[in-house]
Design an enzyme around this catalytic site. Structure first.
Site, PDB file in Angstrom:
ATOM      1  N   ARG A 242       0.811  -1.229   0.000  1.00  0.00           N
ATOM      2  CA  ARG A 242       0.000   0.000   0.000  1.00  0.00           C
ATOM      3  C   ARG A 242       0.836   1.267   0.000  1.00  0.00           C
ATOM      4  O   ARG A 242       0.453   2.263  -0.609  1.00  0.00           O
ATOM      5  CB  ARG A 242      -0.974  -0.007   1.179  1.00  0.00           C
ATOM      6  CG  ARG A 242      -0.385   0.415   2.506  1.00  0.00           C
ATOM      7  CD  ARG A 242      -1.396   0.380   3.624  1.00  0.00           C
ATOM      8  NE  ARG A 242      -1.851  -0.984   3.856  1.00  0.00           N
ATOM      9  CZ  ARG A 242      -3.124  -1.345   4.013  1.00  0.00           C
ATOM     10  NH1 ARG A 242      -4.072  -0.452   3.972  1.00  0.00           N
ATOM     11  NH2 ARG A 242      -3.430  -2.596   4.222  1.00  0.00           N
TER      12      ARG A 242
ATOM     13  N   ARG B 183     -13.421  -1.955   1.013  1.00  0.00           N
ATOM     14  CA  ARG B 183     -12.636  -1.875   2.250  1.00  0.00           C
ATOM     15  C   ARG B 183     -13.422  -1.355   3.448  1.00  0.00           C
ATOM     16  O   ARG B 183     -13.148  -1.742   4.578  1.00  0.00           O
ATOM     17  CB  ARG B 183     -11.365  -1.039   2.046  1.00  0.00           C
ATOM     18  CG  ARG B 183     -10.394  -1.726   1.082  1.00  0.00           C
ATOM     19  CD  ARG B 183      -9.047  -1.028   1.004  1.00  0.00           C
ATOM     20  NE  ARG B 183      -8.278  -1.172   2.216  1.00  0.00           N
ATOM     21  CZ  ARG B 183      -7.961  -0.180   3.031  1.00  0.00           C
ATOM     22  NH1 ARG B 183      -8.366   1.056   2.770  1.00  0.00           N
ATOM     23  NH2 ARG B 183      -7.254  -0.397   4.106  1.00  0.00           N
TER      24      ARG B 183
ATOM     25  N   CYS C 191     -27.416  -3.749  -3.633  1.00  0.00           N
ATOM     26  CA  CYS C 191     -28.532  -4.144  -2.781  1.00  0.00           C
ATOM     27  C   CYS C 191     -28.013  -4.779  -1.504  1.00  0.00           C
ATOM     28  O   CYS C 191     -28.181  -5.978  -1.277  1.00  0.00           O
ATOM     29  CB  CYS C 191     -29.431  -5.097  -3.554  1.00  0.00           C
ATOM     30  SG  CYS C 191     -29.948  -4.366  -5.100  1.00  0.00           S
TER      31      CYS C 191
ATOM     32  N   TYR D 108      -5.586  -1.820  -2.800  1.00  0.00           N
ATOM     33  CA  TYR D 108      -6.686  -2.677  -2.333  1.00  0.00           C
ATOM     34  C   TYR D 108      -8.065  -2.136  -2.725  1.00  0.00           C
ATOM     35  O   TYR D 108      -9.024  -2.277  -1.983  1.00  0.00           O
ATOM     36  CB  TYR D 108      -6.579  -2.902  -0.812  1.00  0.00           C
ATOM     37  CG  TYR D 108      -5.236  -3.454  -0.404  1.00  0.00           C
ATOM     38  CD1 TYR D 108      -4.862  -4.740  -0.786  1.00  0.00           C
ATOM     39  CD2 TYR D 108      -4.325  -2.692   0.312  1.00  0.00           C
ATOM     40  CE1 TYR D 108      -3.619  -5.249  -0.455  1.00  0.00           C
ATOM     41  CE2 TYR D 108      -3.070  -3.197   0.652  1.00  0.00           C
ATOM     42  CZ  TYR D 108      -2.725  -4.471   0.263  1.00  0.00           C
ATOM     43  OH  TYR D 108      -1.486  -4.976   0.581  1.00  0.00           O
TER      44      TYR D 108
HETATM   45  C1  PLP Z   1      -0.045  -7.857   2.153  1.00  0.00           C
HETATM   46  C2  PLP Z   1       1.364  -8.232   2.254  1.00  0.00           C
HETATM   47  C3  PLP Z   1       2.370  -7.275   2.056  1.00  0.00           C
HETATM   48  C4  PLP Z   1       2.068  -5.821   1.814  1.00  0.00           C
HETATM   49  O1  PLP Z   1       1.417  -5.222   2.877  1.00  0.00           O
HETATM   50  P1  PLP Z   1       1.121  -3.656   2.807  1.00  0.00           P
HETATM   51  O2  PLP Z   1       0.411  -3.368   4.059  1.00  0.00           O
HETATM   52  O3  PLP Z   1       0.285  -3.417   1.615  1.00  0.00           O
HETATM   53  O4  PLP Z   1       2.453  -2.979   2.704  1.00  0.00           O
HETATM   54  C5  PLP Z   1       3.666  -7.705   2.085  1.00  0.00           C
HETATM   55  N1  PLP Z   1       3.989  -8.994   2.307  1.00  0.00           N
HETATM   56  C6  PLP Z   1       3.043  -9.939   2.504  1.00  0.00           C
HETATM   57  C7  PLP Z   1       3.450 -11.335   2.731  1.00  0.00           C
HETATM   58  C8  PLP Z   1       1.706  -9.583   2.499  1.00  0.00           C
HETATM   59  O5  PLP Z   1       0.788 -10.518   2.719  1.00  0.00           O
END
Ligand code: PLP
Length: 433
Positions: free
Chosen positions: A294, A331, A362, A391
Site C-alpha cells: 500500500r 474496504r 442491494c 486494495y
Molecule cells: C499484504 C502483504 C504485504 C504488503 O502489505 P502492505 O500493508 O500493503 O504494505 C507484504 N507482504 C506480505 C506477505 C503480504 O501478505
C-alpha cells in the site's frame, strides 16, 4: 494541497490530480473511474529503493507486494524502477509474465499454493518461492526434483508478536494461517527439513507482521526475534541464513487524522536496529528484502464517482449515493477503512457537511464511509474518494453485475487508459448458456 501534494484545486475550484482536472477526467472517461498519478508510484518506488540500498547495502531489494494493485502496467513500472515483486497467485504471476517482468526478481507467496501454481511458477522460472508450511515444502521439493532443478526458497516464519501489544498487527501472531511459528518449534522443524530437502536451496527467512503500521517498533521487535532465530539456526544446524525478508506493512495516510510517515526515515531506523541485532548475535548482516504494498500505490489513487440520490433522513443520517460502492471499494464493508471524500467540482469549498456515502448495491453494508466530512452534494456532482490506489481495483468484484471501472494513469499532464472499463459484453463473455 489536500493530504498530498499531488491532490490540489485549480482556478475553477475543481480537484486536480497530478495537475489534471478531475471533473474533466470524469467527463472524458466516465464514472466510476480509478485515477492514478503514475509519478507518485514511481517516486515511492525510488524512495524505497534508495533508502533500502543506503540503509542496508547494495544488495537490499524492495519488492512491490502486488496484491495491492495488479495489472500489467504496474508491473512494468515496478520493473523499470528496479524493484522485485511479490506475487500470491497464478493469476498475478501470469499478469507479471505478460508484463515481461523479470522472473528471477519474483517472490512467490501464499499460504496455499496449488500444485498447478507451483508448476506454473517453475515453468516461468520464478526466482524465489516463499514456502509457508511443511506440506508445501514437500510439494515444492517434489516438483523441483521431478524437473531436475534447484528451487531457491525462503520460509515464512511467524515471529509470534503478541497482537495485543500492537493493534495494527494481525498476521505475525502464532495463531495465524500464515507461516510456521517459532515458539511452537514448527519453525525450527521446517528449517531442518528445508536444509535436508532435495531440489530446494534454503536462502532465507520471511516474516510479515501486518499492515497499516506507523511505528518502527513492531518491525524492530520482529527483526529482533528473527535475527535471534537465525543465530539459533547457525548454532543448531551449522547453516547460515543469508537473506531476511521483513515483509511490508508501513502505514499510509488516508485522512488528515492519520500521521504522516517518512518511509526513508523508517527504513533507516529499522536498518539501525537490524545492524545492532546482527552484531549482538554474532551473525553476518543478511541481505534484507522489504515488501511494501500500500505505501507504494495507495496515495497515488483517487476514485471518481457521480452523485445520484441525496437523502436527508430527519433526525438520522444524510446519505449521498454514488454510482459505485463495495464492488469497486470493499474496504469499508470489510474493515471500516477510513477515507477522505470531497465533491470534486467544489473541492475548494469547506467540507462542512456530514454524510454517509452509499454505493448502489442491494446491501445495507454497501457503504464507502459513514459520518464523513464532505461538501453538501447534489445529483450530478462528481464525488472523489482519495487515496484509493491500494486494495481497491485489486479487490474489485462484479457484484450486482456492475462492470469494473477503468484505471486511468496520469503522468506529466497527460492521461491514458491503463485498464479499460469493463463492458456488459465482458460480463457475459464467460457465460456458456
Ligand atoms: C499484504 C502483504 C504485504 C504488503 O502489505 P502492505 O500493508 O500493503 O504494505 C507484504 N507482504 C506480505 C506477505 C503480504 O501478505
Amino acid at each position: 494541497m489536500i493530504l498530498y501534494k499531488h491532490f490540489d484545486t485549480n482556478e475553477k475550484g475543481h480537484l486536480t490530480v497530478g495537475g489534471l482536472d478531475t471533473v474533466e477526467l470524469a467527463q472524458e472517461y466516465g464514472t466510476p473511474a480509478y485515477i492514478l498519478d503514475e509519478n507518485v508510484i514511481r517516486e515511492n518506488c525510488r524512495v524505497y529503493k534508495q533508502a533500502a540500498i543506503d540503509a542496508f547495502g547494495a544488495d537490499a531489494l524492495p519488492l512491490y507486494a502486488s496484491k495491492a494493485l495488479c495489472f500489467t502496467g504496474v508491473y512494468r513500472i515496478a520493473a523499470e524502477e528496479g524493484l522485485g515483486i511479490d506475487c500470491v497467485s497464478g493469476g498475478e504471476l501470469y499478469t507479471a509474465k505478460r508484463a515481461g517482468f523479470p522472473a528471477e526478481r519474483i517472490y512467490f507467496h501464499g499460504n496455499n499454493k496449488t500444485d498447478r501454481d507451483i508448476a506454473d511458477a517453475m515453468d516461468m522460472g520464478v526466482g524465489t518461492f516463499v514456502v509457508d508450511n511443511e506440506d508445501e515444502l514437500a510439494a515444492v521439493s517434489a516438483e523441483a526434483v521431478r524437473r531436475g532443478i534447484t528451487q531457491r526458497i525462503l520460509l515464512r516464519i511467524t515471529p509470534g508478536i503478541d497482537p495485543h501489544t500492537h493493534r495494527a498487527i494481525m498476521t505475525g501472531n502464532v495463531d495465524s494461517k500464515f507461516g510456521s511459528a517459532i515458539v511452537t518449534g514448527q519453525a525450527m522443524r521446517i528449517v531442518k527439513k528445508a536444509i535436508a530437502a532435495d531440489g530446494v536451496k534454503l536462502a532465507g527467512l520471511h516474516c510479515h507482521i501486518g499492515s497499516q503500521i506507523f511505528d518502527v517498533e513492531p518491525f524492530a521487535e520482529a527483526a529482533d526475534i528473527m535475527i535471534r532465530f537465525i543465530a539459533e539456526i547457525k548454532k543448531e544446524c551449522a547453516y547460515e541464513i543469508r537473506e531476511l525478508n521483513l515483509g511490508g506493512g508501513l502505514g499510509v495516510r488516508y485522512t488528515e487524522y492519520d500521521r504522516e510517515i517518512d518511509y526513508a526515515d523508517a527504513i533507516h531506523k529499522i536498518a539501525a536496529v537490524v545492524t545492532g541485532f546482527c552484531r549482538d548475535n554474532g551473525i553476518a548482516m543478511p541481505r534484507v528484502i522489504l515488501e511494501p504494498g500500500r505505501s507504494l500505490v495507495a496515495a497515488a489513487g483517487v476514485t471518481l464517482y457521480t452523485v445520484g440520490s441525496v437523502k436527508e433522513i430527519t433526525g438520522f443520517k444524510n446519505y449521498i449515493s454514488v454510482d459505485g460502492g463495495m464492488p469497486d471499494n470493499p474496504r469499508y464493508a470489510l474493515y471500516q477503512s477510513q477515507y477522505t471524500a470531497l465533491i470534486a467540482n467544489r473541492a475548494a469549498a469547506p467540507r462542512d457537511y456530514r454524510a454517509t456515502l452509499a454505493g448502489r448495491c442491494c446491501e445495507s453494508g454497501d457503504l464507502l464511509g459513514e459520518d464523513m466530512e464532505i461538501q453538501k452534494a447534489k445529483r450530478g456532482d462528481i464525488l472523489a474518494v482519495l487515496v484509493t490506489g491500494a486494495y481497491n481495483y485489486s479487490m474489485a468484484s462484479n457484484y450486482n453485475r456492475l462492470p469494473r471501472p477503468p484505471v486511468i494513469l496520469v503522468k506529466d499532464g497527460k492521461a491514458r487508459v491503463a485498464v479499460r472499463r469493463e463492458t456488459y459484453e465482458d460480463l457475459v463473455a464467460l457465460d456458456q448458456f
